[in-house]
Design a protein around this motif. Structure first.
Motif, PDB file in Angstrom:
ATOM      1  N   ILE A  28       0.829  -1.210   0.000  1.00 53.37           N
ATOM      2  CA  ILE A  28       0.000   0.000   0.000  1.00 53.37           C
ATOM      3  C   ILE A  28       0.860   1.255   0.000  1.00 53.37           C
ATOM      4  O   ILE A  28       0.588   2.212  -0.727  1.00 53.37           O
ATOM      5  N   SER A  29       1.930   1.245   0.796  1.00 54.30           N
ATOM      6  CA  SER A  29       2.780   2.432   0.915  1.00 54.30           C
ATOM      7  C   SER A  29       3.798   2.552  -0.214  1.00 54.30           C
ATOM      8  O   SER A  29       4.430   3.598  -0.368  1.00 54.30           O
ATOM      9  N   GLN A  30       3.974   1.473  -0.981  1.00 51.58           N
ATOM     10  CA  GLN A  30       4.997   1.413  -2.031  1.00 51.58           C
ATOM     11  C   GLN A  30       6.416   1.578  -1.475  1.00 51.58           C
ATOM     12  O   GLN A  30       7.330   1.956  -2.190  1.00 51.58           O
ATOM     13  N   ASP A  31       6.589   1.311  -0.194  1.00 48.20           N
ATOM     14  CA  ASP A  31       7.894   1.363   0.464  1.00 48.20           C
ATOM     15  C   ASP A  31       8.260  -0.067   0.863  1.00 48.20           C
ATOM     16  O   ASP A  31       7.663  -0.641   1.766  1.00 48.20           O
ATOM     17  N   HIS A  32       9.232  -0.632   0.178  1.00 42.67           N
ATOM     18  CA  HIS A  32       9.594  -2.027   0.393  1.00 42.67           C
ATOM     19  C   HIS A  32      10.886  -2.185   1.194  1.00 42.67           C
ATOM     20  O   HIS A  32      11.551  -3.229   1.111  1.00 42.67           O
ATOM     21  N   ALA A  33      11.212  -1.200   1.980  1.00 43.72           N
ATOM     22  CA  ALA A  33      12.444  -1.250   2.774  1.00 43.72           C
ATOM     23  C   ALA A  33      12.421  -2.394   3.786  1.00 43.72           C
ATOM     24  O   ALA A  33      13.473  -2.930   4.138  1.00 43.72           O
ATOM     25  N   ALA A  34      11.245  -2.767   4.242  1.00 38.66           N
ATOM     26  CA  ALA A  34      11.142  -3.805   5.268  1.00 38.66           C
ATOM     27  C   ALA A  34      11.061  -5.219   4.693  1.00 38.66           C
ATOM     28  O   ALA A  34      10.741  -6.158   5.419  1.00 38.66           O
ATOM     29  N   THR A  35      11.378  -5.389   3.422  1.00 39.72           N
ATOM     30  CA  THR A  35      11.302  -6.712   2.799  1.00 39.72           C
ATOM     31  C   THR A  35      12.084  -7.781   3.576  1.00 39.72           C
ATOM     32  O   THR A  35      11.571  -8.888   3.763  1.00 39.72           O
ATOM     33  N   PRO A  36      13.304  -7.503   4.059  1.00 36.61           N
ATOM     34  CA  PRO A  36      14.004  -8.541   4.829  1.00 36.61           C
ATOM     35  C   PRO A  36      13.246  -8.960   6.096  1.00 36.61           C
ATOM     36  O   PRO A  36      13.187 -10.152   6.419  1.00 36.61           O
ATOM     37  N   TYR A  87      13.021  -5.144  11.381  1.00 32.72           N
ATOM     38  CA  TYR A  87      12.135  -4.149  10.771  1.00 32.72           C
ATOM     39  C   TYR A  87      12.659  -2.732  11.038  1.00 32.72           C
ATOM     40  O   TYR A  87      12.772  -1.915  10.133  1.00 32.72           O
ATOM     41  N   LEU A  88      12.986  -2.466  12.285  1.00 36.84           N
ATOM     42  CA  LEU A  88      13.506  -1.133  12.639  1.00 36.84           C
ATOM     43  C   LEU A  88      14.828  -0.853  11.932  1.00 36.84           C
ATOM     44  O   LEU A  88      15.049   0.252  11.429  1.00 36.84           O
ATOM     45  N   MET A  89      15.697  -1.844  11.884  1.00 38.17           N
ATOM     46  CA  MET A  89      16.999  -1.640  11.243  1.00 38.17           C
ATOM     47  C   MET A  89      16.842  -1.344   9.750  1.00 38.17           C
ATOM     48  O   MET A  89      17.491  -0.438   9.227  1.00 38.17           O
ATOM     49  N   THR A  90      15.973  -2.083   9.076  1.00 45.01           N
ATOM     50  CA  THR A  90      15.838  -1.898   7.627  1.00 45.01           C
ATOM     51  C   THR A  90      15.019  -0.673   7.252  1.00 45.01           C
ATOM     52  O   THR A  90      15.026  -0.262   6.095  1.00 45.01           O
ATOM     53  N   THR A  91      14.337  -0.089   8.212  1.00 48.01           N
ATOM     54  CA  THR A  91      13.549   1.112   7.919  1.00 48.01           C
ATOM     55  C   THR A  91      14.176   2.372   8.511  1.00 48.01           C
ATOM     56  O   THR A  91      13.483   3.354   8.756  1.00 48.01           O
TER      57      THR A  91
END
Length: 134
Positions: A28-36, A87-91
């Motif tokens: 939804i957000s189009q932000d895939h930084a948290a993929t890992p 999650y926090l590290m990758t974002t």
């Protein structure tokens, strides 16, 4: 079904719900930084815990061992800390990396304990059980 197998299945479904919510949020957000973190949630949380649950359901004598319950708590605590810290590290919180590292080691220790359970004989599992965990 042994209590431990049910516990693994219940924990696995919670991780699946979390993983799906993470995936939906990223889409939804189009932000895939948290993929890992999303991948670890689904693979270590949902898939691996479901496999552990299946193993213990098929091997109830081993599920009754105290070591099996210790394995559940070690592995689950590792994954439960790993997922949000990753999650926090990758974002955007790179300072969280040491927590990710420690949680990864704890989860790995849980896997090693599972290997001990698997490679132990069924006879020793029956003898080692002093009190039912159901």
């Amino acid at each position: 079904m042994p209590r431990l197998a049910q516990l693994y299945f219940k924990t696995a479904i919670i991780f699946l719900i979390i993983g799906l919510c993470m995936g939906l949020h990223m889409a939804i957000s189009q932000d895939h930084a948290a993929t890992p973190a999303h991948a670890h949630t689904n693979l270590l949380g949902w898939v691996t815990m479901a496999i552990f649950g299946i193993y213990y359901a098929l091997n109830p004598a081993k599920a009754e061992r105290r070591l099996a319950l210790v394995q559940y708590y070690v592995y689950t605590s590792g994954v439960a800390v790993l997922v949000p810290s990753l999650y926090l590290m990758t974002t955007g919180r790179p300072e969280i990396e040491p927590i990710v590292a420690v949680a990864s080691i704890v989860a790995f220790l849980g896997v090693l304990l599972f290997a001990v359970v698997i490679f132990s004989s069924a006879e020793s599992a029956t003898r080692a059980s002093t009190a039912p965990l159901r």
